[in-house]
Scaffold this active site. Structure first.
Site, PDB file in Angstrom:
ATOM      1  N   ASP A  77       0.745  -1.218  -0.020  1.00 21.72           N
ATOM      2  CA  ASP A  77      -0.051  -0.147   0.067  1.00 21.72           C
ATOM      3  C   ASP A  77       0.826   1.155   0.168  1.00 21.72           C
ATOM      4  OD1 ASP A  77      -2.038   1.906   0.464  1.00 21.72           O
ATOM      5  OD2 ASP A  77      -3.173   0.325   1.753  1.00 21.72           O
ATOM      6  N   ASP A  97      -2.917   4.571  -2.090  1.00 22.03           N
ATOM      7  CA  ASP A  97      -3.783   5.346  -1.324  1.00 22.03           C
ATOM      8  C   ASP A  97      -4.208   6.520  -1.678  1.00 22.03           C
ATOM      9  OD1 ASP A  97      -4.955   5.392   1.557  1.00 22.03           O
ATOM     10  OD2 ASP A  97      -3.616   7.019   1.620  1.00 22.03           O
ATOM     11  N   GLU A 147      -7.195   3.362  -5.359  1.00 18.83           N
ATOM     12  CA  GLU A 147      -7.987   3.640  -4.397  1.00 18.83           C
ATOM     13  C   GLU A 147      -8.897   5.054  -5.320  1.00 18.83           C
ATOM     14  OE1 GLU A 147      -9.836   4.697  -0.042  1.00 18.83           O
ATOM     15  OE2 GLU A 147      -7.885   5.723  -0.695  1.00 18.83           O
ATOM     16  N   HIS A 206     -10.540  -1.958   5.162  1.00 18.59           N
ATOM     17  CA  HIS A 206     -10.223  -1.674   6.622  1.00 18.59           C
ATOM     18  C   HIS A 206     -10.969  -0.007   6.918  1.00 18.59           C
ATOM     19  CE1 HIS A 206      -7.563   0.561   3.681  1.00 18.59           C
ATOM     20  NE2 HIS A 206      -7.183   1.461   4.871  1.00 18.59           N
ATOM     21  N   ASP A 207     -11.642   0.442   5.820  1.00 15.28           N
ATOM     22  CA  ASP A 207     -12.305   1.649   6.492  1.00 15.28           C
ATOM     23  C   ASP A 207     -13.832   1.453   6.496  1.00 15.28           C
ATOM     24  OD1 ASP A 207      -9.754   3.157   6.026  1.00 15.28           O
ATOM     25  OD2 ASP A 207     -10.180   3.480   3.711  1.00 15.28           O
TER      26      ASP A 207
HETATM   27  O1  TEU Z   1      -8.658   6.250   2.604  1.00 13.38           O
HETATM   28  C1  TEU Z   1      -9.180   7.389   1.781  1.00 13.38           C
HETATM   29  C2  TEU Z   1     -10.361   8.018   1.834  1.00 13.38           C
HETATM   30  O2  TEU Z   1     -11.027   7.960   0.923  1.00 13.38           O
HETATM   31  C3  TEU Z   1     -10.903   7.780   3.368  1.00 13.38           C
HETATM   32  O3  TEU Z   1     -11.027   9.008   3.840  1.00 13.38           O
HETATM   33  C4  TEU Z   1     -12.439   7.082   3.521  1.00 13.38           C
HETATM   34  O4  TEU Z   1     -13.250   8.286   3.252  1.00 13.38           O
HETATM   35  C5  TEU Z   1     -12.567   7.264   5.173  1.00 13.38           C
HETATM   36  O5  TEU Z   1     -11.511   6.246   5.784  1.00 13.38           O
HETATM   37  C6  TEU Z   1     -13.861   6.557   5.425  1.00 13.38           C
HETATM   38  O6  TEU Z   1     -13.983   6.286   6.924  1.00 13.38           O
HETATM   39  C7  TEU Z   1      -7.413   6.286   2.700  1.00 13.38           C
HETATM   40  C8  TEU Z   1      -7.174   4.587   3.555  1.00 13.38           C
HETATM   41  O7  TEU Z   1      -7.782   3.693   3.004  1.00 13.38           O
HETATM   42  C9  TEU Z   1      -7.474   5.060   5.154  1.00 13.38           C
HETATM   43  O8  TEU Z   1      -7.283   4.222   5.716  1.00 13.38           O
HETATM   44  C10 TEU Z   1      -6.573   6.239   5.215  1.00 13.38           C
HETATM   45  O9  TEU Z   1      -6.942   6.663   6.413  1.00 13.38           O
HETATM   46  C11 TEU Z   1      -6.611   7.569   4.395  1.00 13.38           C
HETATM   47  O10 TEU Z   1      -6.639   6.989   2.879  1.00 13.38           O
HETATM   48  C12 TEU Z   1      -5.639   8.368   4.483  1.00 13.38           C
HETATM   49  O11 TEU Z   1      -4.295   7.986   4.186  1.00 13.38           O
END
Ligand code: TEU
Ligand code: CA
Length: 492
Positions: free
Chosen positions: A100, A196, A253, A325-326
């Site tokens: 990542d 990311d 992403e 994971h989000d």
């Molecule tokens: O996520 C980007 C993103 O669009 C997130 O802000 C998403 O909207 C949010 O996590 C929803 O709760 C990426 C990664 O997947 C995330 O884990 C990171 O925190 C983020 O980038 C910052 O690097």
């Protein structure tokens, strides 16, 4: 002779959030040696490639998504030697390794930012966005997108936490430096990347206000930085500098990229990436008249159809993913509690029997529901902690805050994985885990599901096996000739 890699367009990528996957050294934190010990299980399941959430040194202001050194391994996760063992053990099994790469921002503690903030005349000042006056943008994580820097008397831009300053991608030196990082890991034998926050790299020139001339607090600024025209050119430039080709497996992403725009990103012959992780299934949750959770099946199938139809004529396929994971777990979002196992199987069949790149997130194969928190002190995600503080400041009760966290927090899908119901901490660790194992997850452990023919895990295995046997005949017409398949890692 090691097994051949699967054709990448339809391979099965398994997302690992390493901190909660498996603890190899008994400190309560998942790590690379723990992961390496589980590769036979993942191969048995039908996994072709792993995408690891960031493994680099990080102050963990956003659990690894704030990188302070891109060229090393976080001591929590192990060493470079552990990394190389993992890589070799994967390749020996014909599996690929994706890292990542967090390229939109660094940690505030990264040497580039330390140099940039050291003085207004620093050679790295223009690697980040500095302004005497902030604009009215709100950060994606809430609050103003600008933080005042006392030492040099200017503000810096951060679309996420203040600990994650945004790099200025308009500066070719930044793209070159990031490309060298990607090249370093390709030389180390990784097979690709997940990029990311790819769609927010480009900000509107001049960083204009969202609502010019209007006073007021911070405003959402998506239109000023999401999927801006010209972004693709920068990504292509970066990929070329890095030596990333269509032989690598790369996932972007892709919040904000429409299906109709996707061929330029992933289509033959020009697209710089393998597949896009769009966000279109994030908001299809519904509830019925009784308040029972479900999903908008129409939106689900329309999304699938539109991505497939947009991409297939260009020799590309959609990425098929439901969890990461989000996000909270799908069985909690889309199914009533008494039907979770059946629902998990239905979602698996409806998703992974489609043509495309299958992407699973750890625990999804077990049909894990959201972890349930009984006290807010068990939440660990800094975004959750920030929201808890904000809700408290608004006067919300502790019970209401907990209910909200149990609905939406990123912690819900980030807790330790249960491996064996008969071992302490369900086999995740010999010590107290960094975040509690949910007791309700223990009966869903890997080992017990593996022994149960009717389990969600065995269903996933059957679906993925079906993909492996049918893969060739599922390929849309023309794809087999235009796309090189069954490549082998250069390190073999
Ligand atoms: O996520 C980007 C993103 O669009 C997130 O802000 C998403 O909207 C949010 O996590 C929803 O709760 C990426 C990664 O997947 C995330 O884990 C990171 O925190 C983020 O980038 C910052 O690097
Ligand atoms: Ca550990």
């Amino acid at each position: 002779m090691p097994p051949r890699f699967r054709p990448w367009q339809e391979c099965v990528v398994y997302t690992v959030w390493p901190r909660s996957f498996a603890d190899g050294n008994g400190d309560g934190i998942g790590d690379l040696p723990g992961l390496t010990e589980r590769l036979d299980e993942l191969r048995w399941l039908g996994v072709d490639a792993l995408w690891l959430a960031p493994i680099h040194p990080s102050p963990n202001a956003d659990y690894g998504y704030d990188v302070s050194d891109y060229l090393d391994v976080h001591p929590d996760f192990g060493t470079m030697a552990d990394f190389r063992t993992l890589r070799d053990e994967l390749h020996r099994r014909g599996m690929r390794l994706l890292l990542d790469l967090v390229i939109n921002h660094t940690s505030v503690r990264h040497p580039w930012f330390l140099a940039s903030r050291a003085s207004r005349t620093s050679a790295k000042r223009d690697w980040y966005h500095w302004r005497a006056r902030p604009n009215d943008w709100e950060s994606i994580f809430g609050g103003p997108a600008w933080t005042w820097d006392e030492a040099t008397g200017e503000y810096y831009l951060h679309l996420f936490f203040p600990e994650q300053p945004d790099l200025d991608w308009s500066n070719p030196a930044v793209r070159q430096a990031l490309a060298e990082i990607a090249r370093f890991w390709l030389d180390e034998g990784v097979d690709g990347f997940r990029f990311d926050a790819l769609t927010v790299l480009k900000k509107e020139e001049g960083l204009p206000d969202v609502t010019p001339g209007e006073p007021g607090g911070p405003r959402p600024a998506w239109s000023r930085f999401l999927a801006r025209p010209g972004l693709l050119d920068w990504v292509r430039d970066f990929a070329e500098r890095a030596g990333i080709t269509r032989d690598h497996l790369t996932l972007g992403e892709a919040n904000g990229i429409a299906a109709t725009d996707a061929p330029a990103w992933v289509g033959e012959p020009q697209g710089p990436l393998s597949a896009l992780l769009h966000f279109e299934l994030w908001h299809i949750d519904t509830t019925d008249a009784q308040g029972r959770p479900g999903l908008d099946t129409r939106a689900f199938s329309d999304t699938a159809r539109s991505w497939y139809r947009a991409l297939a004529p260009h020799g590309a396929l959609p990425a098929l993913y439901l969890e990461n994971h989000d996000l909270p777990r799908i069985v909690s979002r889309w199914a009533p509690p008494e039907r979770r196992a059946q629902a998990a199987k239905a979602f698996a069949a409806a998703t992974y029997l489609q043509r495309g790149l299958a992407v699973l997130y750890q625990g999804q194969e077990l049909g894990l529901p959201n972890a349930r928190f009984t006290r807010s002190s068990d939440l660990r995600d800094p975004l959750s902690l920030r929201r808890i503080a904000a809700l408290r400041a608004q006067g919300m009760s502790d019970a209401a805050i907990l209910a909200e966290m149990n609905r939406s927090a990123r912690d819900l899908s980030r807790t330790p994985i249960p491996w064996d119901a008969n071992r302490p901490q369900a086999g995740f660790s010999s010590a107290e885990p960094w975040q509690p194992m949910d007791p309700a997850h223990i009966p869903l452990a890997w080992r017990q599901q593996r022994e149960d023919e009717d389990s969600v895990l065995n269903f996933y295995r059957a679906i993925l096996a079906e993909r492996h046997t049918k893969r060739q005949e599922l390929l849309p017409a023309g794809l087999t000739t235009s796309v090189p398949i069954a490549r082998q890692s250069t390190t073999q």
